[in-house]
Design a protein around this motif. Sequence first.
Motif, PDB file in Angstrom:
ATOM      1  N   GLY A 173       9.021 -26.317 -32.593  1.00 34.84           N
ATOM      2  CA  GLY A 173       9.123 -25.614 -31.687  1.00 34.84           C
ATOM      3  C   GLY A 173       7.760 -25.894 -30.726  1.00 34.84           C
ATOM      4  O   GLY A 173       7.052 -26.723 -30.219  1.00 34.84           O
ATOM      5  N   ILE A 174       7.295 -24.987 -29.840  1.00 34.20           N
ATOM      6  CA  ILE A 174       5.560 -25.568 -28.277  1.00 34.20           C
ATOM      7  C   ILE A 174       5.290 -24.076 -28.468  1.00 34.20           C
ATOM      8  O   ILE A 174       6.026 -23.306 -28.160  1.00 34.20           O
ATOM      9  CB  ILE A 174       6.649 -26.306 -27.667  1.00 34.20           C
ATOM     10  N   GLY A 175       4.019 -23.810 -28.603  1.00 33.97           N
ATOM     11  CA  GLY A 175       3.630 -23.191 -28.126  1.00 33.97           C
ATOM     12  C   GLY A 175       2.659 -23.123 -26.502  1.00 33.97           C
ATOM     13  O   GLY A 175       3.299 -24.230 -25.080  1.00 33.97           O
ATOM     14  N   GLY A 176       3.190 -22.371 -25.971  1.00 38.40           N
ATOM     15  CA  GLY A 176       2.915 -21.605 -24.297  1.00 38.40           C
ATOM     16  C   GLY A 176       1.459 -22.572 -23.980  1.00 38.40           C
ATOM     17  O   GLY A 176       1.556 -23.015 -22.713  1.00 38.40           O
TER      18      GLY A 176
ATOM     19  N   THR B 270       8.465 -22.664 -37.723  1.00 41.12           N
ATOM     20  CA  THR B 270       8.655 -21.538 -37.255  1.00 41.12           C
ATOM     21  C   THR B 270       8.876 -20.841 -36.950  1.00 41.12           C
ATOM     22  O   THR B 270       8.529 -21.294 -35.636  1.00 41.12           O
ATOM     23  CB  THR B 270       7.995 -20.445 -38.959  1.00 41.12           C
ATOM     24  N   GLY B 271       8.459 -19.423 -35.951  1.00 39.72           N
ATOM     25  CA  GLY B 271       8.498 -18.983 -34.573  1.00 39.72           C
ATOM     26  C   GLY B 271       9.811 -18.941 -34.633  1.00 39.72           C
ATOM     27  O   GLY B 271      10.728 -18.415 -35.096  1.00 39.72           O
ATOM     28  N   SER B 272       9.927 -18.002 -33.987  1.00 38.05           N
ATOM     29  CA  SER B 272      11.124 -17.100 -32.839  1.00 38.05           C
ATOM     30  C   SER B 272      12.053 -17.802 -32.537  1.00 38.05           C
ATOM     31  O   SER B 272      12.890 -17.551 -32.296  1.00 38.05           O
ATOM     32  CB  SER B 272      10.865 -15.557 -31.814  1.00 38.05           C
ATOM     33  N   THR B 273      11.258 -18.998 -31.945  1.00 34.52           N
ATOM     34  CA  THR B 273      12.476 -20.424 -31.261  1.00 34.52           C
ATOM     35  C   THR B 273      13.312 -20.749 -32.733  1.00 34.52           C
ATOM     36  O   THR B 273      14.621 -20.328 -31.771  1.00 34.52           O
ATOM     37  CB  THR B 273      11.504 -21.610 -30.501  1.00 34.52           C
TER      38      THR B 273
ATOM     39  N   SER C 294       0.109 -12.133 -32.014  1.00 28.54           N
ATOM     40  CA  SER C 294      -0.268 -11.062 -32.687  1.00 28.54           C
ATOM     41  C   SER C 294       0.370 -10.228 -32.196  1.00 28.54           C
ATOM     42  O   SER C 294       0.757  -8.815 -33.346  1.00 28.54           O
ATOM     43  CB  SER C 294      -1.736 -10.654 -31.601  1.00 28.54           C
ATOM     44  N   ARG C 295       1.725 -10.242 -31.743  1.00 26.23           N
ATOM     45  CA  ARG C 295       2.707  -9.306 -32.049  1.00 26.23           C
ATOM     46  C   ARG C 295       3.367  -8.793 -33.124  1.00 26.23           C
ATOM     47  O   ARG C 295       4.275  -8.019 -33.474  1.00 26.23           O
ATOM     48  CB  ARG C 295       3.843 -10.206 -30.713  1.00 26.23           C
ATOM     49  N   PHE C 296       3.210 -10.236 -34.046  1.00 24.75           N
ATOM     50  CA  PHE C 296       3.887  -9.852 -35.365  1.00 24.75           C
ATOM     51  C   PHE C 296       3.232  -9.279 -36.209  1.00 24.75           C
ATOM     52  O   PHE C 296       2.909  -8.771 -37.344  1.00 24.75           O
ATOM     53  CB  PHE C 296       3.760 -11.307 -36.339  1.00 24.75           C
TER      54      PHE C 296
ATOM     55  N   ASN D  11       7.964 -18.293 -20.626  1.00 32.45           N
ATOM     56  CA  ASN D  11       6.880 -18.551 -20.486  1.00 32.45           C
ATOM     57  C   ASN D  11       6.500 -20.202 -21.791  1.00 32.45           C
ATOM     58  O   ASN D  11       5.696 -20.182 -22.277  1.00 32.45           O
ATOM     59  CB  ASN D  11       6.664 -16.883 -21.745  1.00 32.45           C
ATOM     60  N   LYS D  12       7.840 -20.452 -21.915  1.00 36.72           N
ATOM     61  CA  LYS D  12       7.586 -21.975 -22.097  1.00 36.72           C
ATOM     62  C   LYS D  12       7.578 -23.026 -20.964  1.00 36.72           C
ATOM     63  O   LYS D  12       7.398 -24.232 -21.382  1.00 36.72           O
ATOM     64  CB  LYS D  12       8.149 -22.321 -23.592  1.00 36.72           C
ATOM     65  N   ALA D  13       7.859 -22.538 -19.565  1.00 37.54           N
ATOM     66  CA  ALA D  13       8.288 -23.327 -18.927  1.00 37.54           C
ATOM     67  C   ALA D  13       6.579 -24.373 -18.167  1.00 37.54           C
ATOM     68  O   ALA D  13       7.243 -25.543 -18.009  1.00 37.54           O
ATOM     69  CB  ALA D  13       8.609 -22.817 -17.732  1.00 37.54           C
TER      70      ALA D  13
END
Length: 248
Positions: free
Chosen positions: A132-135, A36-39, A166-168, A201-203
Motif C-alpha cells: 500500500g502507500i501512506g498519504g 495490511t491497511g484498508s487498501t 488513529s481511526r482504528f 487522499n492518495k493522489a
Amino acid sequence: MLILIKENAQQMSLEAAQQVASQIKLKPDSVIGFATGSTPLAMYKELIKMHKEDGLDFSKITSFNLDEYVELPPSHPESYHYFMWENLFKHININPSNVHIPMGMAGNIDAFCDWYEEKIKSYGGIDLQILGIGGNGHIAFNEPGSSLGSRTRIKTLGLKTRLDNSRFFSNLDEVPKYAITMGVGTIMEAKKLLLLANGINKADAIKATVEGPIMAKYPATIVQLHRYATIIIDNEAASKLEGEYIDK
Ligand code: PGA
C-alpha cells in the motif's frame, strides 16, 4: 513501471487479486509479501473467493508481512497478526508454519530484525511483494526520511501516520509510536512489486511516486528503480497524474 488505472477500488482489487493468483499458479511455492491497511482488504476478499470457489491453492506458499506495531500483542485486534489471520489466513489453506509476521513483542528487536532478513533470504527472497502507500508517501512503515537502502528495523511513526491510523484506535494516544518494518532496501529486493492505492487522499502520494524525483522524503518513489513494479490505482488516486498510462 506498469501503471494500471482502474475505474474504482473494486476493479483495482480484482486486478490485483488476479495478479497474485497468477503468481501462485505459476509457482505454487511462491514467497508472497503481504501488506495490511484498508487498501488490500477487498483484494484479500477476492483471493478468499478464488480459494473457496476455484480452489486457488495456498498450501505451498510462504508469507512475509511488511510490518507490525511494537508492543501490540498478536491477540490485539489492531495488531497486524490479528489483521492477517482475520482478513485472509484463516479463510485459506495457508500452512501456519509458513507464515511470517514481524514480532512486535520481541524482547530483542534488533536481533529479531536480523533474523527476519535472514529468513527472507533463506527462502530465496520474496517473489511478489504487495504494497500500500501512506498519504505521506511511506511504504510499509518506512516513513519520510527513511534511508532508501534500509533493512528491517524499528521505526518511529510520524504524526501523520499515527493520525491516519488513529481511526482504528479509540484515540491518538493508543496508536503505537513504534513499528518493526521491512526496509526500503528489503522491499526493493522482491522480484516483483504490486503497489495499490485508491481514493483521492492518495493522489498526491501517487503523483510523487510515479512522476516525482526519487527521494527519501517520499520513500515510495524508489519503486521507479524496480525492474518489475506494477502500480494499480483507481481513477481518484490517479487524478493528479499528468502522463498517459494504461487506462483499462
Ligand atoms: P491504508 O494504509 O491502506 O489503510 O490507506 C496504507 C499504508 O499506510 O501503507
